[in-house]
Design a protein around this motif. Structure first.
Motif, mmCIF file in Angstrom:
data_model
loop_
_atom_site.group_PDB
_atom_site.id
_atom_site.type_symbol
_atom_site.label_atom_id
_atom_site.label_comp_id
_atom_site.label_asym_id
_atom_site.label_seq_id
_atom_site.Cartn_x
_atom_site.Cartn_y
_atom_site.Cartn_z
ATOM 1 N N UNK A 60 0.508 -1.381 -0.103
ATOM 2 C CA UNK A 60 0.021 0.025 0.220
ATOM 3 C C UNK A 60 1.234 1.139 -0.074
ATOM 4 N N UNK A 61 1.362 1.460 0.461
ATOM 5 C CA UNK A 61 3.162 2.267 0.980
ATOM 6 C C UNK A 61 3.596 2.780 -0.305
ATOM 7 N N UNK A 62 4.053 1.110 -1.432
ATOM 8 C CA UNK A 62 4.343 1.338 -3.061
ATOM 9 C C UNK A 62 3.585 2.441 -3.390
ATOM 10 N N UNK A 63 2.235 1.862 -3.717
ATOM 11 C CA UNK A 63 1.213 2.177 -4.301
ATOM 12 C C UNK A 63 0.855 3.162 -4.440
ATOM 13 N N UNK A 73 8.191 3.466 -11.810
ATOM 14 C CA UNK A 73 7.867 4.151 -10.549
ATOM 15 C C UNK A 73 7.416 3.315 -9.296
ATOM 16 N N UNK A 74 7.072 2.103 -9.783
ATOM 17 C CA UNK A 74 6.491 1.285 -8.981
ATOM 18 C C UNK A 74 7.906 0.483 -8.453
ATOM 19 N N UNK A 75 9.166 0.647 -9.482
ATOM 20 C CA UNK A 75 10.650 -0.481 -8.696
ATOM 21 C C UNK A 75 11.167 0.977 -7.767
ATOM 22 N N UNK A 80 12.794 2.675 -3.172
ATOM 23 C CA UNK A 80 13.286 3.538 -1.860
ATOM 24 C C UNK A 80 12.206 3.766 -0.447
ATOM 25 N N UNK A 81 12.111 2.134 -1.121
ATOM 26 C CA UNK A 81 10.822 1.846 0.614
ATOM 27 C C UNK A 81 11.438 2.019 2.277
ATOM 28 N N UNK A 82 10.793 3.149 3.029
ATOM 29 C CA UNK A 82 11.814 2.671 4.315
ATOM 30 C C UNK A 82 10.873 2.709 5.596
ATOM 31 N N UNK A 83 10.485 1.675 5.841
ATOM 32 C CA UNK A 83 8.538 2.013 5.906
ATOM 33 C C UNK A 83 8.858 1.205 7.226
#
Length: 140
Positions: A60-63, A73-75, A80-83
């Motif tokens: 959900x965070x990525x979308x 954009x998804x990649x 860059x995810x840091x959650x």
């Protein structure tokens, strides 16, 4: 009566209701997630519950941060995810290698409780943010 053969069997502990993490979606604590699961299903929590919840948190965070029609954009959003998630901090930027996110593990022991088997957190040497719930005991 002697202890069951699995009493104090040691294992890695990925998630229990005692970890200090919260859902980025609902704000629930691990204990609240385990309780909601038990209320909805009539069954006790299992270790994968926290990780599965974290998968949905990351998706959900990525979308939310990406254009879902754009593969690039998804990649980029995944990389860059840091959650902070129910399973701990999920970050592809921290490694240990490219495109791998790792969460903390504690040491646990299975103990027979009133309602079945409980996973006690007995070592946090590799994960000091996770509090222990008991001390290590010898097996059976």
């Amino acid at each position: 009566m002697s202890d069951p053969p699995a009493q104090n069997l040691s294992t890695e502990a990925w998630w229990t209701p005692d970890v200090p993490y919260k859902s980025s979606l609902k704000g629930w604590s691990a204990s609240e997630l385990a309780g909601a699961y038990a209320d909805a299903t009539g069954r006790r929590w299992t270790q994968p519950l926290g990780s599965v919840h974290a998968l949905f948190e990351v998706a959900i965070d990525v979308v939310r941060r990406a254009d879902p029609r754009s593969r690039e954009s998804l990649v980029a959003a995944i990389r860059s995810t840091d959650l902070p998630t129910m399973a701990g901090q999920v970050s592809w930027r921290l490694g240990p290698v490219a495109n791998v996110a790792r969460t903390e593990l504690a040491g646990g022991q299975w103990r027979r409780g009133d309602d079945g088997w409980d996973l006690e957190l007995v070592s946090n040497a590799a994960a000091p943010d996770i509090p222990t719930t008991s001390s290590m005991e010898r097996i059976g």
